[in-house]
Design a protein around this motif. Structure first.
Motif, short mmCIF file in Angstrom:
data_model
loop_
_atom_site.label_atom_id
_atom_site.label_comp_id
_atom_site.label_asym_id
_atom_site.label_seq_id
_atom_site.Cartn_x
_atom_site.Cartn_y
_atom_site.Cartn_z
N ASN A 1 43.31 -85.77 -102.69
CA ASN A 1 43.11 -85.99 -103.85
C ASN A 1 43.34 -87.70 -103.90
O ASN A 1 43.48 -88.25 -105.15
CB ASN A 1 43.91 -85.35 -104.84
CG ASN A 1 43.63 -83.94 -105.16
OD1 ASN A 1 42.57 -83.65 -105.24
ND2 ASN A 1 44.59 -83.10 -105.04
N ILE A 2 43.34 -88.46 -102.84
CA ILE A 2 43.01 -89.79 -102.55
C ILE A 2 41.91 -90.26 -102.17
O ILE A 2 41.27 -90.88 -102.79
CB ILE A 2 44.49 -90.25 -101.98
CG1 ILE A 2 45.68 -90.00 -102.52
CG2 ILE A 2 44.37 -91.89 -101.71
CD1 ILE A 2 45.97 -90.24 -103.92
N ASP A 3 41.63 -89.71 -100.92
CA ASP A 3 40.44 -90.14 -100.35
C ASP A 3 39.59 -88.96 -99.96
O ASP A 3 38.67 -88.98 -99.17
CB ASP A 3 40.93 -90.83 -98.87
CG ASP A 3 41.80 -90.18 -98.12
OD1 ASP A 3 41.93 -89.15 -97.92
OD2 ASP A 3 42.62 -90.84 -97.38
N GLY A 4 39.85 -87.80 -100.34
CA GLY A 4 39.36 -86.87 -100.22
C GLY A 4 39.99 -85.49 -100.74
O GLY A 4 40.95 -85.68 -101.47
N ILE A 5 39.44 -84.19 -100.51
CA ILE A 5 40.11 -83.06 -101.04
C ILE A 5 40.20 -81.91 -99.90
O ILE A 5 39.20 -81.78 -99.20
CB ILE A 5 39.06 -82.61 -102.32
CG1 ILE A 5 38.94 -83.46 -103.21
CG2 ILE A 5 39.74 -81.12 -102.67
CD1 ILE A 5 37.74 -82.80 -104.43
N LEU A 6 41.31 -81.51 -99.65
CA LEU A 6 41.71 -80.36 -98.97
C LEU A 6 41.84 -79.17 -99.75
O LEU A 6 42.45 -79.04 -100.66
CB LEU A 6 43.08 -80.79 -98.27
CG LEU A 6 43.26 -81.76 -97.22
CD1 LEU A 6 44.48 -81.92 -96.84
CD2 LEU A 6 42.29 -81.53 -96.11
N VAL A 7 40.88 -78.07 -99.43
CA VAL A 7 41.17 -76.69 -100.13
C VAL A 7 41.78 -75.86 -99.20
O VAL A 7 41.58 -75.73 -97.97
CB VAL A 7 39.98 -76.25 -100.68
CG1 VAL A 7 39.29 -77.23 -101.44
CG2 VAL A 7 38.93 -75.89 -99.73
N GLY A 8 42.14 -74.66 -99.85
CA GLY A 8 42.94 -73.52 -99.19
C GLY A 8 41.87 -72.92 -97.92
O GLY A 8 40.90 -72.88 -98.13
N ASN A 9 42.70 -72.87 -96.90
CA ASN A 9 41.78 -72.25 -95.71
C ASN A 9 41.06 -71.10 -96.11
O ASN A 9 41.92 -70.06 -96.56
CB ASN A 9 42.71 -72.39 -94.40
CG ASN A 9 41.74 -72.39 -93.18
OD1 ASN A 9 40.71 -72.82 -93.22
ND2 ASN A 9 42.44 -72.15 -91.93
N GLU A 10 39.88 -70.85 -95.41
CA GLU A 10 39.18 -69.45 -95.97
C GLU A 10 39.13 -69.23 -97.62
O GLU A 10 38.95 -68.24 -97.65
CB GLU A 10 40.02 -68.25 -95.43
CG GLU A 10 40.42 -68.59 -93.88
CD GLU A 10 39.25 -68.23 -93.17
OE1 GLU A 10 38.35 -67.55 -93.32
OE2 GLU A 10 39.10 -68.96 -91.73
N ASN A 11 38.73 -70.21 -98.05
CA ASN A 11 38.67 -70.18 -99.61
C ASN A 11 37.56 -70.92 -99.97
O ASN A 11 37.47 -71.98 -100.56
CB ASN A 11 39.90 -70.69 -100.28
CG ASN A 11 39.85 -70.39 -101.72
OD1 ASN A 11 38.93 -70.16 -102.35
ND2 ASN A 11 41.01 -70.11 -102.45
#
Length: 151
Positions: A88-98
């Protein structure tokens, strides 16, 4: 009115091409094999980089994309993207396999041009920590610690 470009090779190529034709998506979804390892022209015309790998030891392509000011979206695998992207600063990480959360993250950046721009600027700054000068200094410090100069 976005156009998505998938660049790569792999065992799902034929099914992807059939899907694009069947769904009449050739104006919105393009597939191309990499013509070289130099992806600068692709990064320079992109707005977002999405990595769909479910396992990624170290996503060098993330560093490359971010060095061109692209906000990145990736699955939060055990290693790799979480060590590069600041969520949420330089990109977005989402839950794996979601994939649903991945789609939501993509929609968020498509709909919010200002957020996309801010993340792209932050991405450009963040990946400077992986520059050859900084990495070389870290290696030198490590070697100097492990192998102190003899008097």
């Amino acid at each position: 009115n976005w156009c998505w470009k998938i660049i790569g090779t792999g065992e799902q190529k034929d099914s992807l091409l059939r899907f694009i034709l069947k769904q009449d998506l050739s104006n919105q979804l393009q597939y191309t094999e990499p013509v070289s390892y130099n992806m600068e022209s692709e990064y320079s015309t992109a707005s977002i980089y999405v990595m769909t790998s479910r396992v990624e030891p170290f996503g060098m392509v993330l560093v490359e994309a971010m060095s061109h000011g692209l906000p990145c979206i990736a699955f939060d695998c055990e290693t790799g993207p979480r060590h590069i992207i600041t969520n949420n600063i330089d990109g977005i990480l989402v839950g794996n396999e979601n994939p649903e959360k991945l789609a939501e993250a993509i929609a968020t950046l498509i709909e919010d041009k200002e957020k996309r721009s801010q993340m792209g600027t932050a991405a450009f700054e963040n990946v400077k920590r992986f520059s050859s000068d900084i990495i070389l200094k870290k290696w030198e410090a490590l070697f100097n610690e492990l192998l102190p100069a003899k008097n």
